[in-house]
Design a protein around this motif. Sequence first.
Motif, PDB file in Angstrom:
ATOM      1  N   THR A 177       0.703  -1.526   0.205  1.00 33.21           N
ATOM      2  CA  THR A 177      -0.284  -0.470   0.043  1.00 33.21           C
ATOM      3  C   THR A 177       1.151   1.168  -0.114  1.00 33.21           C
ATOM      4  N   LEU A 178       1.911   0.998   0.483  1.00 28.64           N
ATOM      5  CA  LEU A 178       3.314   2.270   0.162  1.00 28.64           C
ATOM      6  C   LEU A 178       3.184   2.896  -0.967  1.00 28.64           C
ATOM      7  N   LEU A 179       2.740   2.347  -2.268  1.00 28.24           N
ATOM      8  CA  LEU A 179       2.750   2.839  -3.592  1.00 28.24           C
ATOM      9  C   LEU A 179       1.696   2.705  -3.728  1.00 28.24           C
TER      10      LEU A 179
ATOM     11  N   ARG B 115      -2.923   7.176   0.121  1.00 21.61           N
ATOM     12  CA  ARG B 115      -4.709   8.222  -0.288  1.00 21.61           C
ATOM     13  C   ARG B 115      -4.526   9.352   0.175  1.00 21.61           C
ATOM     14  N   ASN B 116      -3.445   9.829   1.092  1.00 25.59           N
ATOM     15  CA  ASN B 116      -3.837  11.389   0.934  1.00 25.59           C
ATOM     16  C   ASN B 116      -2.758  11.962   1.680  1.00 25.59           C
ATOM     17  N   THR B 117      -2.967  13.038   2.157  1.00 28.88           N
ATOM     18  CA  THR B 117      -1.346  14.401   1.131  1.00 28.88           C
ATOM     19  C   THR B 117      -1.090  13.668   2.718  1.00 28.88           C
TER      20      THR B 117
ATOM     21  N   ILE C 156       1.369  11.391   2.442  1.00 27.37           N
ATOM     22  CA  ILE C 156       2.216  11.413   1.572  1.00 27.37           C
ATOM     23  C   ILE C 156       3.717  12.473   1.811  1.00 27.37           C
ATOM     24  N   ASN C 157       3.043  13.418   2.502  1.00 30.00           N
ATOM     25  CA  ASN C 157       3.734  14.139   3.194  1.00 30.00           C
ATOM     26  C   ASN C 157       4.389  13.345   5.063  1.00 30.00           C
ATOM     27  N   ALA C 158       4.440  12.601   4.811  1.00 28.17           N
ATOM     28  CA  ALA C 158       5.213  12.160   6.521  1.00 28.17           C
ATOM     29  C   ALA C 158       5.246  11.425   5.715  1.00 28.17           C
ATOM     30  N   ARG C 159       5.453  10.808   5.040  1.00 28.29           N
ATOM     31  CA  ARG C 159       6.348   9.091   4.875  1.00 28.29           C
ATOM     32  C   ARG C 159       7.490   9.327   3.522  1.00 28.29           C
TER      33      ARG C 159
ATOM     34  N   TRP D 177      12.401   7.300  -1.046  1.00 26.36           N
ATOM     35  CA  TRP D 177      12.277   6.375  -0.113  1.00 26.36           C
ATOM     36  C   TRP D 177      10.416   6.439   0.556  1.00 26.36           C
ATOM     37  N   ILE D 178       9.546   5.747   0.836  1.00 33.73           N
ATOM     38  CA  ILE D 178       8.650   5.363   1.487  1.00 33.73           C
ATOM     39  C   ILE D 178       8.497   5.034   2.814  1.00 33.73           C
TER      40      ILE D 178
END
Length: 149
Positions: free
Chosen positions: A41-43, A46-48, A51-54, A72-73
């Motif tokens: 699910t890292l790819l 679902r939300n901003t 994305i900003n945190a990871r 990197w995620i």
Amino acid sequence: AKDWPLFKPLLANAAMKPTPADIAFARDAFRDLLRIRASSTLLRLRNTEDINARLRFFNTGPEQVPTVLAAWIDGQGYPGANFAGLGYLVNVDKKAHTIDAMLLRGKKLRLHPVHTATGAADQRALEARFDGARGTFTVPARTAVVFVE
């Protein structure tokens, strides 16, 4: 339409025409990338906020290699991540590149299992490396690779 004069001679060049083997390779490599996308699910964040945190990009700033995308995620605690983290690199250049990712120094990363599976389409991916001591990735020419922790 405005670029047609640029493309017309290229498209007329018989040497630029893909062979059936070229088309099959592109299809199979794309299918492998779809399998990688489906594996975590890292790819599909679902939300901003996620994305900003990871998500963290490497290869940015004045020393950037403009033909390489690297990120990197962080997967810690993310539902369905299946990995503690995931790094991806896309090199569109005609030569290999080494990319600095100091944030990942000390990590033990390996190529995604889809890349190392028997029958993986893009065998160049097997040449990709992560050096945990230095925190660097080496990615072959014209290759997209995913590393996992």
